[in-house]
Enzyme design. Structure first.
Site, PDB file in Angstrom:
ATOM      1  N   VAL A  12      -2.383  -1.658  -1.925  1.00  0.00           N
ATOM      2  CA  VAL A  12      -2.654  -0.840  -0.545  1.00  0.00           C
ATOM      3  C   VAL A  12      -1.967  -1.699   0.535  1.00  0.00           C
ATOM      4  CG1 VAL A  12      -4.429  -2.584   0.017  1.00  0.00           C
ATOM      5  CG2 VAL A  12      -4.658  -0.024   0.973  1.00  0.00           C
ATOM      6  N   SER A  13      -1.070  -2.762   0.047  1.00  0.00           N
ATOM      7  CA  SER A  13      -0.396  -3.607   1.115  1.00  0.00           C
ATOM      8  C   SER A  13       0.943  -2.959   1.218  1.00  0.00           C
ATOM      9  CB  SER A  13      -0.154  -4.864   0.609  1.00  0.00           C
ATOM     10  OG  SER A  13       0.784  -5.712   1.549  1.00  0.00           O
ATOM     11  N   PRO A  14       1.139  -2.563   2.470  1.00  0.00           N
ATOM     12  CA  PRO A  14       2.466  -1.899   3.026  1.00  0.00           C
ATOM     13  C   PRO A  14       3.742  -2.995   3.048  1.00  0.00           C
ATOM     14  CG  PRO A  14       0.900  -1.963   5.028  1.00  0.00           C
ATOM     15  CD  PRO A  14       0.299  -2.456   3.993  1.00  0.00           C
TER      16      PRO A  14
END
Lengths: 203, 203
Positions: A12-14
């Site tokens: 979920v980490s850009p």
């Protein structure tokens, strides 16, 4: 000591996505291999006593701009996925299972495809059928992957991965460890490369 | 809109020191001026609801390494000052007073000298006599500076500067705003330069 680059990320980490888009090429240029390790930021953040950025409004306002600008300046395709952010458990569990049953390379290819699908194309990678489809294109039996996602041992192994990362000092993602030296953030790939270059020259 | 680069910093921030070592040259290369604005991280952090890094042990362990590595790779002299970290109020108050009485250029020169003294040479820049000595070398009367440090109006003005920064979205330091666009961190100077270059080419 391992010569691998340990690459800790959360799906979920850009910023992890941006780093993931570059880490393989960077490693290959210096004769290193990447060990892809999915973890959960929620678990890291609780252990470290930090706050997840979306819960800090002033910082989140900035980070939303910074992510988009960082992607644009790096020439990496990026779009905010629908419903972002949300807890993503299924891709980490799938990858954990793939690494033990189909090997690290297949698991890493699966991870890269998931990240690009999520941040490049807005595909919902918590959807099990989507994950089964991605795995199938890598030669993995759909039914086996769907079963693995329900397997308590797989869930426990993925959870344990975050605890193991915490024991290595990992408190956020992306986090890279090479030759015992820690690097936190997409914005530390340049320093990682400088250190690898120095290591090669000294070798 | 101002064409200045607003440069928000706290005298106790090592990353602000690193950015301060480069910001003037970067601005000059693109025909911009730097507006140096001291603030207090303690005030920003309370408003934003963030934690000061030294109070997050896992992160602080990393940041101590990262600061030293960032300085080394950038070729900027750096040593941890004795007793670091501590609340620094006097240099911000002195600079606030200098800006109104002796002009922005003198105030900025004072700030750069203080930062280099603190992080380059380990000088205690909370010591009023030290500050008076730095100011004196810039042609400022020692007694006037020492009096200003006790002036309630000066203290209030310096405190207000942090509130004004918060109103601009500033939640940490170093923080740069140019043409309305925010950049947070020493590690964003490269992006700031890319954006300035784009602005020049488009002009």
């Amino acid at each position: 000591m391992s010569r691998d680059i340990a690459f800790y990320f959360d799906f979920v980490s850009p910023y992890a996505y941006l780093a993931a888009s570059r880490i393989e090429r960077l490693a290959a240029a210096h004769g290193r291999q990447v060990r892809w390790q999915p973890v959960l930021m929620t678990v890291l953040s609780k252990a470290a006593g930090t706050q997840l950025t979306p819960f800090v409004p002033m910082k989140w306002d900035y980070v939303r701009r910074d992510v988009a600008r960082s992607a644009r300046l790096a020439g990496i395709p990026f779009h905010w996925p629908p419903g972002f952010p949300k807890l993503l458990l299924a891709p980490g569990r799938a990858m954990t299972w793939l690494a033990t049953t189909h090997g690290e390379d297949t698991a890493a290819a699966f991870a890269r495809t998931c990240l690009t699908a999520y941040f490049g194309d807005g595909v919902d990678i918590e959807d099990r059928e989507v994950l089964a489809g991605i795995a199938a294109r890598l030669g993995v039996e759909r039914a086996a992957l769907l079963a693995a996602l329900e397997d308590e041992a797989v869930k426990a192994a993925f959870r344990q991965a975050s605890e193991d990362a915490i024991a290595q000092g990992v408190f956020g993602v992306p986090f890279m460890i090479v030759d015992g030296e820690p690097f936190w953030g997409f914005d530390r790939l340049d320093q990682l490369e400088l250190v690898l270059r120095g290591t090669r020259e000294a070798a």
